[in-house]
Design a protein around this motif. Sequence first.
Motif, PDB file in Angstrom:
ATOM      1  N   GLN A  25       0.857  -1.187   0.000  1.00 15.57           N
ATOM      2  CA  GLN A  25       0.000   0.000   0.000  1.00 15.57           C
ATOM      3  C   GLN A  25       0.894   1.238   0.000  1.00 15.57           C
ATOM      4  OE1 GLN A  25      -2.657   0.252   3.309  1.00 15.57           O
ATOM      5  NE2 GLN A  25      -3.709   2.052   2.513  1.00 15.57           N
ATOM      6  N   TYR A  26       0.933   1.942  -1.110  1.00 15.21           N
ATOM      7  CA  TYR A  26       1.770   3.132  -1.234  1.00 15.21           C
ATOM      8  C   TYR A  26       0.943   4.409  -1.280  1.00 15.21           C
ATOM      9  CZ  TYR A  26       0.527   2.777  -6.153  1.00 15.21           C
ATOM     10  OH  TYR A  26      -0.158   2.705  -7.320  1.00 15.21           O
ATOM     11  N   LYS A  27      -0.357   4.307  -1.449  1.00 14.54           N
ATOM     12  CA  LYS A  27      -1.203   5.508  -1.461  1.00 14.54           C
ATOM     13  C   LYS A  27      -1.545   5.882  -0.026  1.00 14.54           C
ATOM     14  CE  LYS A  27      -3.482   4.796  -5.880  1.00 14.54           C
ATOM     15  NZ  LYS A  27      -4.759   4.613  -6.563  1.00 14.54           N
ATOM     16  N   ARG A  28      -1.664   7.232   0.203  1.00 10.05           N
ATOM     17  CA  ARG A  28      -2.029   7.696   1.550  1.00 10.05           C
ATOM     18  C   ARG A  28      -3.535   7.534   1.717  1.00 10.05           C
ATOM     19  NH1 ARG A  28       0.734  13.350   2.658  1.00 10.05           N
ATOM     20  NH2 ARG A  28      -0.043  12.856   4.724  1.00 10.05           N
ATOM     21  N   ASN A  29      -3.897   7.031   2.853  1.00 14.06           N
ATOM     22  CA  ASN A  29      -5.313   6.806   3.126  1.00 14.06           C
ATOM     23  C   ASN A  29      -5.745   7.824   4.179  1.00 14.06           C
ATOM     24  OD1 ASN A  29      -7.830   5.783   3.210  1.00 14.06           O
ATOM     25  ND2 ASN A  29      -7.322   3.942   4.387  1.00 14.06           N
ATOM     26  N   LEU A  30      -5.904   9.095   3.737  1.00  9.33           N
ATOM     27  CA  LEU A  30      -6.283  10.153   4.658  1.00  9.33           C
ATOM     28  C   LEU A  30      -7.741  10.530   4.430  1.00  9.33           C
ATOM     29  CD1 LEU A  30      -3.165  12.445   4.291  1.00  9.33           C
ATOM     30  CD2 LEU A  30      -3.671  10.868   6.135  1.00  9.33           C
ATOM     31  N   PRO A  31      -8.405  10.984   5.498  1.00  9.52           N
ATOM     32  CA  PRO A  31      -9.784  11.434   5.294  1.00  9.52           C
ATOM     33  C   PRO A  31      -9.811  12.727   4.478  1.00  9.52           C
ATOM     34  CG  PRO A  31      -9.083  11.888   7.524  1.00  9.52           C
ATOM     35  CD  PRO A  31      -7.989  11.087   6.878  1.00  9.52           C
ATOM     36  N   LYS A  32     -10.985  13.103   3.999  1.00  5.99           N
ATOM     37  CA  LYS A  32     -11.131  14.329   3.209  1.00  5.99           C
ATOM     38  C   LYS A  32     -10.679  15.521   4.054  1.00  5.99           C
ATOM     39  CE  LYS A  32     -14.521  16.822   0.420  1.00  5.99           C
ATOM     40  NZ  LYS A  32     -13.561  17.770   0.020  1.00  5.99           N
ATOM     41  N   GLY A  33     -10.023  16.491   3.427  1.00  2.00           N
ATOM     42  CA  GLY A  33      -9.336  17.566   4.134  1.00  2.00           C
ATOM     43  C   GLY A  33     -10.183  18.701   4.645  1.00  2.00           C
ATOM     44  N   GLY A  34     -11.387  18.526   5.041  1.00  2.00           N
ATOM     45  CA  GLY A  34     -12.186  19.590   5.623  1.00  2.00           C
ATOM     46  C   GLY A  34     -12.893  20.414   4.562  1.00  2.00           C
ATOM     47  N   PRO A  35     -13.286  21.652   4.947  1.00  2.97           N
ATOM     48  CA  PRO A  35     -14.045  22.481   4.007  1.00  2.97           C
ATOM     49  C   PRO A  35     -13.166  22.933   2.829  1.00  2.97           C
ATOM     50  CG  PRO A  35     -13.560  23.712   6.005  1.00  2.97           C
ATOM     51  CD  PRO A  35     -13.133  22.303   6.242  1.00  2.97           C
ATOM     52  N   SER A  36     -13.824  23.211   1.731  1.00  2.00           N
ATOM     53  CA  SER A  36     -13.092  23.606   0.531  1.00  2.00           C
ATOM     54  C   SER A  36     -12.557  25.030   0.683  1.00  2.00           C
ATOM     55  CB  SER A  36     -14.014  23.519  -0.682  1.00  2.00           C
ATOM     56  OG  SER A  36     -15.022  24.513  -0.600  1.00  2.00           O
ATOM     57  N   SER A  37     -11.695  25.416  -0.238  1.00  2.00           N
ATOM     58  CA  SER A  37     -11.113  26.752  -0.180  1.00  2.00           C
ATOM     59  C   SER A  37     -12.169  27.821  -0.418  1.00  2.00           C
ATOM     60  CB  SER A  37      -9.983  26.867  -1.198  1.00  2.00           C
ATOM     61  OG  SER A  37     -10.485  26.642  -2.508  1.00  2.00           O
ATOM     62  N   LEU A  38     -13.191  27.517  -1.187  1.00  3.91           N
ATOM     63  CA  LEU A  38     -14.273  28.472  -1.413  1.00  3.91           C
ATOM     64  C   LEU A  38     -15.022  28.746  -0.114  1.00  3.91           C
ATOM     65  CD1 LEU A  38     -15.993  30.124  -3.394  1.00  3.91           C
ATOM     66  CD2 LEU A  38     -17.422  28.101  -3.656  1.00  3.91           C
TER      67      LEU A  38
END
Length: 136
Positions: A25-38
């Motif tokens: 497993q070489y891909k990072r398994n991180l949760p979505k990074g919060g609210p968008s920049s908009l």
Amino acid sequence: FCLLGSLMSPPLQDGPPPGGFPMIQYKRNLPKGGPSSLVLSLGVAAMSAFGIYKVVQANKLRRKWAREEADIRLAVLPFLDTEYCLRMDYLSEKLAAKEKEIMADIPGWEVGASVYKTRYMRPMEVIGVQKHSLFE
């Protein structure tokens, strides 16, 4: 040399297990990074607008208080001026009495008279020289 090679068994090598190695497993398994920049930009803009609104409201209130202070001072000013004039009259009378007492032995001394024996003369006007100004 050839004879030895035929008597020996083939070399034993490590190989993959049956079915192969498991995937790495070489891909990072991180949760979505919060609210968008908009969303973040809109939030910052909204907070800035609210802060500016509060500053404007506070400035209006401060100006109102300053106007009230100025009105109060203008209303009280005649009374303060009268009090100052009365105090100065009292002090000048007291000073004249003290001067009369101190200078009683000096013949020809006038109490309250100016000690300067000159008269006021305005500075001489310069004739024939024009006033030069950039703004006239």
